[in-house]
Design a protein around this motif. Sequence first.
Motif, short mmCIF file in Angstrom:
data_model
loop_
_atom_site.label_atom_id
_atom_site.label_comp_id
_atom_site.label_asym_id
_atom_site.label_seq_id
_atom_site.Cartn_x
_atom_site.Cartn_y
_atom_site.Cartn_z
N LEU A 67 -73.89 90.72 83.90
CA LEU A 67 -73.13 91.59 84.80
C LEU A 67 -73.33 91.16 86.25
N THR A 68 -74.57 90.90 86.63
CA THR A 68 -74.87 90.44 87.99
C THR A 68 -74.22 89.09 88.27
N SER A 69 -74.30 88.19 87.31
CA SER A 69 -73.72 86.86 87.46
C SER A 69 -72.21 86.92 87.64
N TRP A 70 -71.54 87.69 86.79
CA TRP A 70 -70.08 87.81 86.90
C TRP A 70 -69.67 88.50 88.19
N ARG A 71 -70.43 89.50 88.62
CA ARG A 71 -70.11 90.17 89.89
C ARG A 71 -70.21 89.17 91.04
N SER A 72 -71.24 88.34 91.03
CA SER A 72 -71.39 87.31 92.07
C SER A 72 -70.24 86.32 92.02
N THR A 73 -69.83 85.93 90.83
CA THR A 73 -68.70 85.01 90.68
C THR A 73 -67.43 85.64 91.24
N ALA A 74 -67.22 86.92 90.97
CA ALA A 74 -66.04 87.62 91.47
C ALA A 74 -66.05 87.67 92.99
N VAL A 75 -67.20 87.89 93.57
CA VAL A 75 -67.30 87.93 95.04
C VAL A 75 -66.91 86.58 95.63
N VAL A 76 -67.34 85.50 95.00
CA VAL A 76 -66.95 84.16 95.47
C VAL A 76 -65.44 83.99 95.39
N TRP A 77 -64.84 84.40 94.27
CA TRP A 77 -63.39 84.27 94.10
C TRP A 77 -62.63 85.15 95.10
N SER A 78 -63.26 86.19 95.61
CA SER A 78 -62.56 87.07 96.56
C SER A 78 -62.30 86.40 97.90
N ASP A 79 -63.02 85.32 98.18
CA ASP A 79 -62.83 84.56 99.42
C ASP A 79 -62.22 83.21 99.05
N PRO A 80 -60.90 83.05 99.23
CA PRO A 80 -60.24 81.82 98.76
C PRO A 80 -60.85 80.55 99.35
N TRP A 131 -64.34 95.01 90.67
CA TRP A 131 -64.41 93.64 91.14
C TRP A 131 -63.80 92.65 90.14
N LEU A 132 -63.52 93.08 88.91
CA LEU A 132 -62.87 92.19 87.93
C LEU A 132 -61.53 91.67 88.45
N THR A 133 -60.87 92.44 89.30
CA THR A 133 -59.56 92.01 89.82
C THR A 133 -59.67 90.75 90.67
N TRP A 134 -60.84 90.43 91.18
CA TRP A 134 -61.01 89.23 91.99
C TRP A 134 -61.10 87.96 91.15
N LEU A 135 -61.37 88.12 89.86
CA LEU A 135 -61.48 86.94 88.99
C LEU A 135 -60.10 86.45 88.61
N GLU A 178 -57.29 85.24 86.07
CA GLU A 178 -57.01 85.87 84.77
C GLU A 178 -57.81 85.26 83.63
N THR A 179 -57.89 83.91 83.57
CA THR A 179 -58.63 83.28 82.47
C THR A 179 -60.11 83.64 82.53
N GLU A 180 -60.66 83.69 83.72
CA GLU A 180 -62.08 84.06 83.84
C GLU A 180 -62.29 85.54 83.56
N ARG A 181 -61.30 86.35 83.88
CA ARG A 181 -61.39 87.79 83.61
C ARG A 181 -61.53 88.02 82.11
N HIS A 182 -60.70 87.30 81.31
CA HIS A 182 -60.79 87.42 79.85
C HIS A 182 -62.17 86.97 79.37
N GLN A 183 -62.65 85.85 79.88
CA GLN A 183 -63.96 85.34 79.49
C GLN A 183 -65.05 86.33 79.87
N CYS A 184 -64.96 86.90 81.06
CA CYS A 184 -65.95 87.87 81.54
C CYS A 184 -65.99 89.07 80.61
N VAL A 185 -64.83 89.62 80.28
CA VAL A 185 -64.78 90.80 79.40
C VAL A 185 -65.40 90.48 78.05
#
Length: 153
Positions: free
Chosen positions: A116-129, A80-84, A86-93
């Motif tokens: 982990l739960t928080s970032w996964r939820s954030t990624a799910v939100v980003w998956s829906d433009p 699910w990191l791919t949904w973030l 790029e800048t948020e992906r770096h911050q998440c990692v």
Amino acid sequence: MATKSFPYSAFLRGPSDVLPTLDNADVILERRDDENLILMRAERFEAGAASLRIAARGLAIVARRNSGLAEEVLAEELPWLTWLPETERHQCVRELLGHLMAGADTGELLPFGRALTSWRSTAVVWSDPRLARDLQGPFAGDGPQVPRPKADS
């Protein structure tokens, strides 16, 4: 490692019936009105904790030397990191690795689990433009912009 489950009440009634299971498995004590409990031998617990510390530190070294490779490693496990963005992906990692290292060192892994739960939820939100756009505002009912307070001299 294998696990075997027992009702918590069975453990309370006859611990000597449950404890021999620890020779070959960890024991999950199932409770009706609260979280389950896990019993394990100290040697297995300490081996797991040491393994986690080594893996966390190893991944952190990789991240410092090659952040792209660290992201690739985490993305393999956390697709699910791919949904973030790029800048948020770096911050998440960075944040997840920080929590993982701190948790591995202290044994307190709940902050890592929450992050982990928080970032996964954030990624799910980003998956829906549309949802991501809507959650960035402006929001109906927002009042007028208020100027920032001036710094005290």
